[in-house]
Every structure is written in C-alpha cells, then in structure tokens.
Enzyme design. Structure first.
Site, PDB file in Angstrom:
ATOM      1  N   ARG A  82       0.828  -1.211   0.000  1.00  0.00           N
ATOM      2  CA  ARG A  82       0.000   0.000   0.000  1.00  0.00           C
ATOM      3  C   ARG A  82       0.857   1.255   0.000  1.00  0.00           C
ATOM      4  O   ARG A  82       0.524   2.249  -0.645  1.00  0.00           O
ATOM      5  CB  ARG A  82      -0.957  -0.006   1.197  1.00  0.00           C
ATOM      6  CG  ARG A  82      -2.003   1.090   1.089  1.00  0.00           C
ATOM      7  CD  ARG A  82      -3.160   0.930   2.042  1.00  0.00           C
ATOM      8  NE  ARG A  82      -4.300   1.708   1.569  1.00  0.00           N
ATOM      9  CZ  ARG A  82      -4.889   2.673   2.280  1.00  0.00           C
ATOM     10  NH1 ARG A  82      -4.461   2.929   3.505  1.00  0.00           N
ATOM     11  NH2 ARG A  82      -5.894   3.349   1.769  1.00  0.00           N
ATOM     12  N   HIS A 110       0.460   4.070  -2.706  1.00  0.00           N
ATOM     13  CA  HIS A 110       0.058   5.436  -2.355  1.00  0.00           C
ATOM     14  C   HIS A 110       1.130   6.462  -2.706  1.00  0.00           C
ATOM     15  O   HIS A 110       0.823   7.606  -3.047  1.00  0.00           O
ATOM     16  CB  HIS A 110      -0.324   5.514  -0.871  1.00  0.00           C
ATOM     17  CG  HIS A 110      -1.772   5.198  -0.656  1.00  0.00           C
ATOM     18  ND1 HIS A 110      -2.483   5.645   0.425  1.00  0.00           N
ATOM     19  CD2 HIS A 110      -2.646   4.472  -1.404  1.00  0.00           C
ATOM     20  CE1 HIS A 110      -3.746   5.232   0.336  1.00  0.00           C
ATOM     21  NE2 HIS A 110      -3.848   4.506  -0.762  1.00  0.00           N
ATOM     22  N   TRP A 128     -12.572 -10.165   8.499  1.00  0.00           N
ATOM     23  CA  TRP A 128     -12.097 -11.098   9.516  1.00  0.00           C
ATOM     24  C   TRP A 128     -11.724 -12.391   8.816  1.00  0.00           C
ATOM     25  O   TRP A 128     -10.894 -13.143   9.259  1.00  0.00           O
ATOM     26  CB  TRP A 128     -13.197 -11.331  10.549  1.00  0.00           C
ATOM     27  CG  TRP A 128     -13.770  -9.990  10.913  1.00  0.00           C
ATOM     28  CD1 TRP A 128     -13.343  -9.125  11.863  1.00  0.00           C
ATOM     29  CD2 TRP A 128     -14.828  -9.303  10.233  1.00  0.00           C
ATOM     30  NE1 TRP A 128     -14.059  -7.948  11.829  1.00  0.00           N
ATOM     31  CE2 TRP A 128     -14.983  -8.024  10.830  1.00  0.00           C
ATOM     32  CE3 TRP A 128     -15.649  -9.620   9.162  1.00  0.00           C
ATOM     33  CZ2 TRP A 128     -15.911  -7.082  10.410  1.00  0.00           C
ATOM     34  CZ3 TRP A 128     -16.578  -8.680   8.737  1.00  0.00           C
ATOM     35  CH2 TRP A 128     -16.713  -7.422   9.362  1.00  0.00           C
TER      36      TRP A 128
HETATM   37  C1  HEM Z   1     -10.273   2.938  -5.967  1.00  0.00           C
HETATM   38  C2  HEM Z   1      -9.090   2.458  -5.577  1.00  0.00           C
HETATM   39  C3  HEM Z   1      -8.794   2.052  -4.153  1.00  0.00           C
HETATM   40  C4  HEM Z   1      -9.417   2.391  -2.978  1.00  0.00           C
HETATM   41  C5  HEM Z   1     -10.625   3.314  -2.764  1.00  0.00           C
HETATM   42  C6  HEM Z   1      -8.700   1.691  -1.909  1.00  0.00           C
HETATM   43  C7  HEM Z   1      -9.024   1.781  -0.560  1.00  0.00           C
HETATM   44  C8  HEM Z   1      -8.416   1.063   0.458  1.00  0.00           C
HETATM   45  C9  HEM Z   1      -8.782   1.138   1.852  1.00  0.00           C
HETATM   46  C10 HEM Z   1      -9.869   2.033   2.433  1.00  0.00           C
HETATM   47  C11 HEM Z   1      -7.963   0.276   2.522  1.00  0.00           C
HETATM   48  C12 HEM Z   1      -7.936   0.017   4.024  1.00  0.00           C
HETATM   49  C13 HEM Z   1      -6.778   0.782   4.657  1.00  0.00           C
HETATM   50  C14 HEM Z   1      -6.739   0.524   6.149  1.00  0.00           C
HETATM   51  O1  HEM Z   1      -7.826   0.683   6.775  1.00  0.00           O
HETATM   52  O2  HEM Z   1      -5.665   0.159   6.684  1.00  0.00           O
HETATM   53  C15 HEM Z   1      -7.103  -0.345   1.558  1.00  0.00           C
HETATM   54  C16 HEM Z   1      -6.149  -1.292   1.872  1.00  0.00           C
HETATM   55  C17 HEM Z   1      -5.261  -1.822   0.945  1.00  0.00           C
HETATM   56  N1  HEM Z   1      -5.126  -1.436  -0.370  1.00  0.00           N
HETATM   57 FE1  HEM Z   1      -6.448  -0.327  -1.417  1.00  0.00          FE
HETATM   58  N2  HEM Z   1      -7.678   0.942  -2.432  1.00  0.00           N
HETATM   59  C18 HEM Z   1      -7.681   1.147  -3.793  1.00  0.00           C
HETATM   60  C19 HEM Z   1      -6.777   0.623  -4.702  1.00  0.00           C
HETATM   61  C20 HEM Z   1      -5.650  -0.113  -4.348  1.00  0.00           C
HETATM   62  C21 HEM Z   1      -4.561  -0.444  -5.264  1.00  0.00           C
HETATM   63  C22 HEM Z   1      -4.477   0.017  -6.723  1.00  0.00           C
HETATM   64  C23 HEM Z   1      -3.664  -1.202  -4.558  1.00  0.00           C
HETATM   65  C24 HEM Z   1      -2.356  -1.815  -4.991  1.00  0.00           C
HETATM   66  C25 HEM Z   1      -2.062  -2.151  -6.251  1.00  0.00           C
HETATM   67  C26 HEM Z   1      -4.209  -1.345  -3.207  1.00  0.00           C
HETATM   68  C27 HEM Z   1      -3.604  -2.073  -2.205  1.00  0.00           C
HETATM   69  C28 HEM Z   1      -4.087  -2.163  -0.901  1.00  0.00           C
HETATM   70  C29 HEM Z   1      -3.554  -3.073   0.106  1.00  0.00           C
HETATM   71  C30 HEM Z   1      -2.413  -4.070  -0.105  1.00  0.00           C
HETATM   72  C31 HEM Z   1      -4.299  -2.866   1.266  1.00  0.00           C
HETATM   73  C32 HEM Z   1      -4.140  -3.579   2.604  1.00  0.00           C
HETATM   74  C33 HEM Z   1      -3.255  -2.747   3.518  1.00  0.00           C
HETATM   75  C34 HEM Z   1      -3.087  -3.364   4.909  1.00  0.00           C
HETATM   76  O3  HEM Z   1      -3.494  -4.543   5.096  1.00  0.00           O
HETATM   77  O4  HEM Z   1      -2.547  -2.669   5.801  1.00  0.00           O
HETATM   78  N3  HEM Z   1      -5.403  -0.666  -3.110  1.00  0.00           N
HETATM   79  N4  HEM Z   1      -7.391   0.143   0.302  1.00  0.00           N
END
Ligand code: HEM
Ligand code: 86J
Length: 290
Positions: free
Chosen positions: A45, A49, A188
């Site tokens: 992430r 980001h 979960w």
């Molecule tokens: C419309 C596009 C996207 C939205 C709105 C979005 C939103 C989110 C949100 C709200 C979380 C939870 C963060 C947290 O509460 O810790 C998350 C986690 C995550 N996102 Fe996305 N995301 C998007 C696209 C992506 C993309 C393009 C990638 C990577 C190629 C990605 C990879 C991840 C990963 C790996 C997590 C897990 C992080 C963790 O477990 O700490 N996301 N995302």
C-alpha cells in the site's frame, strides 16, 4: 513537470538485490504484525500510495520525488496506517542510504508482492529525492465510497484503462481494512498475506450485503465475514468491469500477467527513463534457497 531517472552507474543489480533481500528477510522475521498478516500488505500500500498521487494532466505527483517522507503527504488521512510501513523501512534506509526514498518505497512494494508468491514485477531504479516544496497536496488518493464511474475516472488520471484498473484492485487480496485507519472494518475472513486471484473469486461468489459499519461508513459484508469497499463492489456492477473480473477469477495467470505490467506502470508514472536504463527482475528468497 519532467522527472528524468538518474542512472547511478556504480550500482548494479547485486546492490538492489541486497536491499530486496533485507526487506524480504525482515518481512519473514517481523511476522506478528497485524495479527500475523505481516508487513507485506502495508508495504504494497505504501508503494501504491506514493505512486497514486500522479496526475497525467500536468505530470505531477507520483513516486519519483519520494515526497511521502514529508509531513504534508504522510499525514494525509488517506495515508493513515502507512506509518507502519515507513517505520519498517527506516532501518533499511539507514543501512543503504544511497538509495532514494522513491526507489525504496517502490522496491519495498515489489518485494512484498513477490515474497507473497505474486508475479515477478520488473523494477527500474533512478527516482531522485525532491525537496519538501515538491510535495503534492492532499486529496489525490481515491475515496472508497464511490461507484464505477468514479473508479473509471480516477484510474484514467493515472493513465490506467479498464483492464489495468481491475487488475490493480486485485491487490485487495492482501491484508485488510482497519477501522482506525480508514473507517472500514474487516475482513475477519479473507485477510491474507498471499497474492492470489481470490479477490475476484470472492467478489463473484459471496453474497454481499451493503451495510453501515461501526464508524457509520457503508461497506459490503458477506456471511463468511469478508468485506468489500463500494469501489471494490463497483467492479461487478459495471458490465465492462464484470467481464474482466470473471476473466481473472477463472484465469490466475492472466491476472498475474496484467497485474505485473499495471503495477510497474503505476510505480513508474511520471518518470522518463533514458534509453538503455537498467531494468531488474529480482529473485525471491525461495529462488535463492534462502
Ligand atoms: C479505488 C481504488 C482504491 C481504494 C478506494 C482503496 C481503498 C483502500 C482502503 C480504504 C484500505 C484500508 C486501509 C486501512 O484501513 O488500513 C485499503 C487497503 C489496501 N489497499 Fe487499497 N484501495 C484502492 C486501490 C488499491 C490499489 C491500486 C492497490 C495496490 C495495487 C491497493 C492495495 C491495498 C492493500 C495491499 C491494502 C491492505 C493494507 C493493509 O493490510 O494494511 N489498493 N485500500
Ligand atoms: C482481503 C482484503 N484485503 C483488503 C484490503 C482492502 C480492501 F478494501 C478490502 N480488502 C479485502 N477484502
């Protein structure tokens, strides 16, 4: 704005493989993080980001300047929780401080994907630390409470088409949402540290119910305790996206191939690489019998 990759002739693939191995070993070592999910997902992430601030309209933002290291960007509410990934990388930067922050953040994400048994991602060095004044303003990263039109428009700003958008979202097979970070809860169930096409399979096979979570935000929950954001669910509401979701659910190799190319494109948006710039494919620890 033009960002040209700075090729450091003194550094070879061995130098970068050494950093890759340090990150990979630390991911293995620090396995208790986030209920034993580990640091992989949050490292992915951070790489996403630091790249997702890119705007094709004026070639601003993106991974080149490593501006996540500055307060304005790392305190963006969209980046809540990524401090854990930055702290994880701190000791590695101290030991290898010849690398730029942009190269470190993106290398960390590539390492995390590959060590989670995901596809090999090609990676090119050359990002250069820019001053604090180059930090993009907050608000460029996507909001989760939106539908397909928003998703399509958002990804277009990153030069991504429908297939690239669906493939990239497949990274939501990793990790989980955290109420204290984003105001979304769970899952979960499916939270995982392995990179697979499960996100697409779950999206198609679970019965999803839109409900308000403890923070009053809408999300889709399933009987098995899985969750999806509204922007995730949009991928089966839109007929064009749905076709691609079905392809990836039934063909993991196709998902892996498209994810690998889309993720490299995401991490390199805004950067001009001179002809002959080195491009690396790192070995996993398993490849090296480590
Ligand atoms: C419309 C596009 C996207 C939205 C709105 C979005 C939103 C989110 C949100 C709200 C979380 C939870 C963060 C947290 O509460 O810790 C998350 C986690 C995550 N996102 Fe996305 N995301 C998007 C696209 C992506 C993309 C393009 C990638 C990577 C190629 C990605 C990879 C991840 C990963 C790996 C997590 C897990 C992080 C963790 O477990 O700490 N996301 N995302
Ligand atoms: C397993 C899993 N990991 C994530 C990360 C982000 C998100 F929005 C949903 N996720 C789901 N279902």
């Amino acid at each position: 704005i033009v960002h040209i990759a700075a090729i450091n002739k003194d550094r070879t693939i061995d130098d970068y493989q050494r950093i890759y191995n340090k990150i990979a070993e630390k991911i293995r070592e620090d396995d208790e993080y986030d209920g034993y999910i580990g640091y992989g997902p949050v490292l992915v992430r951070l790489g996403w980001h630091s790249s997702g601030t890119y705007n094709k309209e004026n070639n601003s933002g993106g991974s080149y300047g490593g501006t996540y290291r500055f307060k304005l960007e790392n305190s963006d509410p969209s980046n809540n929780g990524l401090q854990n990934a930055a702290q994880f990388l701190d000791p590695i930067y101290k030991e290898f401080n010849w690398i730029s922050h942009g190269d470190l953040y993106t290398l960390g994400a590539v390492c995390a994907i590959q060590e989670a048994q995901g596809p090999k991602i090609k990676w090119r060095p050359g990002r250069v630390d820019l001053p604090e004044s180059a930090t993009p303003e907050n608000g460029r990263l996507p909001d989760a409470v939106n539908g397909a039109d928003y998703v399509r428009k958002f990804y277009a700003r990153l030069r991504m088409n429908d297939r690239e958008a669906v493939a990239l979202t497949g990274a939501h097979c990793l990790g989980r949402t955290h109420l204290k970070n984003s105001g979304f809860d769970g899952p979960w169930g499916a939270a995982s540290s392995s990179f697979t096409n499960e996100f697409f399979i779950n999206l198609l096979n679970e019965q999803w119910k839109l409900q308000k979570n403890a923070a009053g935000n809408k999300q889709y929950d399933s009987p098995k305790g899985y969750m999806m954001l509204e922007t995730d669910y949009a991928l089966i509401q839109d007929p064009i996206y749905l076709k691609i979701v079905k392809e990836y659910a039934n063909n993991e190799a196709s998902f892996f191939k498209d994810f690998a190319s889309s993720f490299q494109k995401l991490l390199e948006n805004g950067i001009d690489y001179p002809k002959g710039a080195p491009e690396y494919i790192f070995k996993t620890l398993d490849d090296q019998d480590m």
